[in-house]
Design a protein around this motif. Structure first.
Motif, PDB file in Angstrom:
ATOM      1  N   SER A   1      51.678  35.205  50.887  1.00  0.00           N
ATOM      2  CA  SER A   1      50.551  35.116  51.816  1.00  0.00           C
ATOM      3  C   SER A   1      50.277  36.458  52.477  1.00  0.00           C
ATOM      4  O   SER A   1      49.116  36.797  52.748  1.00  0.00           O
ATOM      5  N   LEU A   2      51.317  37.236  52.744  1.00  0.00           N
ATOM      6  CA  LEU A   2      51.119  38.579  53.295  1.00  0.00           C
ATOM      7  C   LEU A   2      50.318  39.439  52.312  1.00  0.00           C
ATOM      8  O   LEU A   2      49.371  40.138  52.708  1.00  0.00           O
ATOM      9  N   ALA A   3      50.690  39.381  51.029  1.00  0.00           N
ATOM     10  CA  ALA A   3      49.948  40.135  50.017  1.00  0.00           C
ATOM     11  C   ALA A   3      48.502  39.653  49.923  1.00  0.00           C
ATOM     12  O   ALA A   3      47.566  40.459  49.776  1.00  0.00           O
ATOM     13  N   ALA A   4      48.304  38.326  50.035  1.00  0.00           N
ATOM     14  CA  ALA A   4      46.940  37.780  49.991  1.00  0.00           C
ATOM     15  C   ALA A   4      46.128  38.238  51.194  1.00  0.00           C
ATOM     16  O   ALA A   4      44.924  38.535  51.082  1.00  0.00           O
ATOM     17  N   LEU A   5      46.773  38.316  52.363  1.00  0.00           N
ATOM     18  CA  LEU A   5      46.084  38.776  53.571  1.00  0.00           C
ATOM     19  C   LEU A   5      45.638  40.234  53.420  1.00  0.00           C
ATOM     20  O   LEU A   5      44.493  40.584  53.747  1.00  0.00           O
ATOM     21  N   VAL A   6      46.530  41.080  52.900  1.00  0.00           N
ATOM     22  CA  VAL A   6      46.182  42.489  52.690  1.00  0.00           C
ATOM     23  C   VAL A   6      45.034  42.601  51.697  1.00  0.00           C
ATOM     24  O   VAL A   6      44.096  43.384  51.893  1.00  0.00           O
ATOM     25  N   PHE A   7      45.069  41.808  50.635  1.00  0.00           N
ATOM     26  CA  PHE A   7      43.987  41.844  49.642  1.00  0.00           C
ATOM     27  C   PHE A   7      42.665  41.417  50.279  1.00  0.00           C
ATOM     28  O   PHE A   7      41.610  42.011  50.016  1.00  0.00           O
ATOM     29  N   ARG A   8      42.707  40.388  51.121  1.00  0.00           N
ATOM     30  CA  ARG A   8      41.479  39.926  51.763  1.00  0.00           C
ATOM     31  C   ARG A   8      40.905  40.983  52.700  1.00  0.00           C
ATOM     32  O   ARG A   8      39.682  41.169  52.776  1.00  0.00           O
ATOM     33  N   LEU A   9      41.787  41.698  53.400  1.00  0.00           N
ATOM     34  CA  LEU A   9      41.324  42.684  54.378  1.00  0.00           C
ATOM     35  C   LEU A   9      40.858  43.984  53.728  1.00  0.00           C
ATOM     36  O   LEU A   9      39.932  44.634  54.220  1.00  0.00           O
ATOM     37  N   GLN A  10      41.503  44.384  52.616  1.00  0.00           N
ATOM     38  CA  GLN A  10      41.211  45.684  52.018  1.00  0.00           C
ATOM     39  C   GLN A  10      40.408  45.603  50.718  1.00  0.00           C
ATOM     40  O   GLN A  10      39.914  46.623  50.242  1.00  0.00           O
ATOM     41  N   GLY A  11      40.323  44.420  50.134  1.00  0.00           N
ATOM     42  CA  GLY A  11      39.617  44.284  48.870  1.00  0.00           C
ATOM     43  C   GLY A  11      38.108  44.237  49.042  1.00  0.00           C
ATOM     44  O   GLY A  11      37.574  44.338  50.156  1.00  0.00           O
ATOM     45  N   PRO A  12      37.383  44.043  47.943  1.00  0.00           N
ATOM     46  CA  PRO A  12      35.918  44.038  47.990  1.00  0.00           C
ATOM     47  C   PRO A  12      35.324  42.772  48.596  1.00  0.00           C
ATOM     48  O   PRO A  12      34.104  42.659  48.714  1.00  0.00           O
ATOM     49  N   ASP A  13      36.173  41.798  48.954  1.00  0.00           N
ATOM     50  CA  ASP A  13      35.736  40.563  49.616  1.00  0.00           C
ATOM     51  C   ASP A  13      34.757  39.766  48.759  1.00  0.00           C
ATOM     52  O   ASP A  13      33.761  39.227  49.242  1.00  0.00           O
ATOM     53  N   LEU A  14      35.065  39.691  47.475  1.00  0.00           N
ATOM     54  CA  LEU A  14      34.248  38.903  46.558  1.00  0.00           C
ATOM     55  C   LEU A  14      34.923  37.595  46.176  1.00  0.00           C
ATOM     56  O   LEU A  14      34.254  36.632  45.776  1.00  0.00           O
ATOM     57  N   ALA A  15      36.260  37.547  46.253  1.00  0.00           N
ATOM     58  CA  ALA A  15      37.031  36.343  45.928  1.00  0.00           C
ATOM     59  C   ALA A  15      38.395  36.471  46.594  1.00  0.00           C
ATOM     60  O   ALA A  15      38.762  37.538  47.096  1.00  0.00           O
ATOM     61  N   GLY A  16      39.151  35.360  46.584  1.00  0.00           N
ATOM     62  CA  GLY A  16      40.408  35.345  47.310  1.00  0.00           C
ATOM     63  C   GLY A  16      41.563  36.019  46.609  1.00  0.00           C
ATOM     64  O   GLY A  16      42.552  36.384  47.249  1.00  0.00           O
ATOM     65  N   THR A  17      41.503  36.152  45.280  1.00  0.00           N
ATOM     66  CA  THR A  17      42.599  36.749  44.525  1.00  0.00           C
ATOM     67  C   THR A  17      42.067  37.823  43.590  1.00  0.00           C
ATOM     68  O   THR A  17      40.857  37.884  43.296  1.00  0.00           O
ATOM     69  N   LEU A  18      42.990  38.647  43.100  1.00  0.00           N
ATOM     70  CA  LEU A  18      42.593  39.689  42.158  1.00  0.00           C
ATOM     71  C   LEU A  18      42.046  39.078  40.875  1.00  0.00           C
ATOM     72  O   LEU A  18      41.016  39.530  40.342  1.00  0.00           O
ATOM     73  N   ASP A  19      42.727  38.054  40.336  1.00  0.00           N
ATOM     74  CA  ASP A  19      42.279  37.469  39.077  1.00  0.00           C
ATOM     75  C   ASP A  19      40.897  36.832  39.214  1.00  0.00           C
ATOM     76  O   ASP A  19      40.059  36.935  38.313  1.00  0.00           O
ATOM     77  N   GLU A  20      40.649  36.157  40.351  1.00  0.00           N
ATOM     78  CA  GLU A  20      39.314  35.589  40.574  1.00  0.00           C
ATOM     79  C   GLU A  20      38.264  36.691  40.650  1.00  0.00           C
ATOM     80  O   GLU A  20      37.154  36.552  40.117  1.00  0.00           O
TER      81      GLU A  20
END
Length: 513
Positions: A418-437
């Protein structure tokens, strides 16, 4: 009175019985990790949301961990072999259901049922071994094989999953369980005798419900907050979960036969051993899952190549589990417990050097170094926990150590994932919840793809860094608080021999039904 049978030299039946018992044990361990490399394929086929994906991964471990002690008591009362066979049958049926699940909800339900069945298998298998090997030295050797098999199952689960996915569809990682279960159900009545214990006390159903509900509500709140951000529903679930767990702890302190004997934690050696049972499994499961996604979705490896990259770490972990008992005779348990945490710390920090293009060498080095620490910790926790307490409380100590392993495996994915998912949500392109999605969205530019992969790697680094710091802190605590001579040579505090005690069933002499 119980009838104790002494057999100084176990015959072929005992060793064949051990071999049969190891089948379900290997399956239970493998299914805690078999999805780590398979999740990209599962995500491609079923399109789970970010917290559905996390539940697919860790509901199994939570079900096993929350019910392990309860099913241990049920087996004591109604018969270990009977429970072992019932659990194996349910495990096989649930595995088939998982293999052919048509949506993420069905897969989560099947994985939960597999976890419930898995919780029946581990304590029952250990008690059956105590009937097969009544001579302490031979029993200790059999339990060593049992422990190594369990640890090896965790280690090779992703490798087996990767090999299967190279040739078959994602459901094959579950369907492979069915023939092993069928073989066990055929041979078990021929080679295993029934084992029961007396005086096990009443099973407190409310305690079972409170422990499972408290854990699941708390973890659900953490996952929901990481995936979607803070919300009233997740906050309420978290507060309720913590309150339920508090109720569970207070109830255990009042019961004559608690599910978890919290008074054991007054012993600092036992406490460090129990935390050592939990934390390395948490670090290993989280980094194995996130590492599988990293190798395939960031570096672009095939699932087979990813499995081969994970092989050295798995091999080192398994070999370390096998050689650690002999190593303890030279360095002692105290040194082993301290060293394992600093090795895992080093492995976690090595993982911080991975990047978007050059990470395979760092990943392999990380898993090899940490694998030595994992192997040592998996091998010494139960024995250290049992040796730290009086003989009459050894069963409770070993049950807590086993539960810590299973809960640690699930918590690693739930919290560090969940920590990794939170970092992805905050720093990613905000298009989906996971990298694969995100990568499945059509028409993405190279810049967006790079941003998404970079955010995932940052999340992986955050999870590894937190795991490394926690292990360093626990290593320092062990260095400071473990007395010299802790559990050395298998001796308890009174000097009596404890080597050969059966985790989960020491001090319970089996009798034939």
């Amino acid at each position: 009175m119980n009838e104790q049978r002494v057999s100084p030299s176990p015959g072929p039946r005992a060793w064949l019985g051990l071999l049969v018992v190891l089948g379900p044990v290997l399956l239970v361990a493998m299914d805690g990790s078999v999805l780590f490399l398979a999740m990209p394929k599962v995500s491609e086929a079923l399109s789970p949301t970010v917290h559905q994906a996390l539940w697919i991964l860790d509901v199994y471990g939570f079900a096993v961990g929350s019910l392990l002690i309860a099913f241990g008591n049920i087996g004591d009362r109604y018969g270990r072999r009977k429970l072992l066979m019932t659990g194996a049958a349910v495990f096989g049926a649930a595995s088939a259901g998982a293999a052919f699940a048509t949506g993420p909800e069905l897969l989560i339900a099947a994985r939960a049922l597999m976890g419930v069945a898995g919780a029946t298998l581990l304590p029952s298998a250990l008690a059956v071994l105590s009937e097969l090997f009544t001579e302490p030295r031979q029993r200790a050797r059999a339990i060593g094989v049992f422990a190594a098999t369990f640890a090896a199952g965790f280690a090779i689960g992703p490798i087996i999953g990767g090999q299967l996915l190279n040739s078959f569809w994602w459901g094959s990682v579950f369907l492979i369980n069915v023939p092993v279960v069928v073989l066990f159900l055929v041979l078990a009545p021929l080679l295993l005798r029934e084992v029961r214990a007396t005086g096990t006390g009443r099973i407190d159903v409310l305690s079972v419900v409170l422990s499972a509900a408290g854990i699941l509500l708390t973890v659900h709140a953490v996952k929901d907050a990481a995936a979607e951000g803070p919300a009233a529903t997740s906050t309420a679930a978290g507060i309720t979960g913590v309150a339920v767990l508090g109720w569970f702890v207070r109830r255990q302190l009042r019961l004559e036969h608690p599910l978890i004997d919290f008074s054991l934690f007054r012993d600092r050696v036992f406490t460090i051993a129990a935390v050592t049972g939990l934390l390395p499994l948490a670090a290993w499961s989280a980094t194995a899952y996130l590492g599988g996604v990293y190798l395939q979705s960031v570096l672009g490896l095939t699932v087979l190549d990813a499995a081969l990259v994970a092989l050295p770490g798995a091999a080192v972990l398994t070999v370390t589990c096998i050689v650690t008992p002999a190593l303890l005779a030279r360095i002692g348990t105290r040194a082993a417990l301290i060293t394992c945490h600093f090795l895992i710390t080093a492995g976690m920090f090595l993982l911080l050097s991975t990047d978007l293009s050059d990470g395979i060498g760092w990943y392999v080095t990380s898993t090899v170094v940490a694998g030595i620490g994992y192997g040592v910790s998996f091998s010494v926790v139960a024995d250290t926990a049992v040796a730290a307490v009086p003989a009459e409380r050894a069963g409770s100590a070993a049950a807590i150590a086993e539960t810590a392993n299973e809960i640690g495996n699930a918590l690693g994915i739930a919290l560090l994932g969940s920590l990794a998912a939170l970092v992805f949500r905050l720093q990613g392109p905000d298009l989906a919840g996971t990298l694969d999605e995100t990568l499945k969205i059509p028409g993405l530019t190279a810049a967006v793809i790079g941003e998404a992969k970079s955010a995932f790697v940052t999340g992986l680094h955050a999870a590894a860094a937190v795991a490394g710091v926690l292990h360093a802190a626990l290593g320092l605590l062990a260095l400071r608080h473990l007395p010299r001579g802790t559990a050395d040579d298998g001796l308890d505090r009174t000097g009596g021999s404890r080597r050969g005690a059966v985790p989960g069933a020491p001090d319970r002499v089996g009798r034939r039904a």
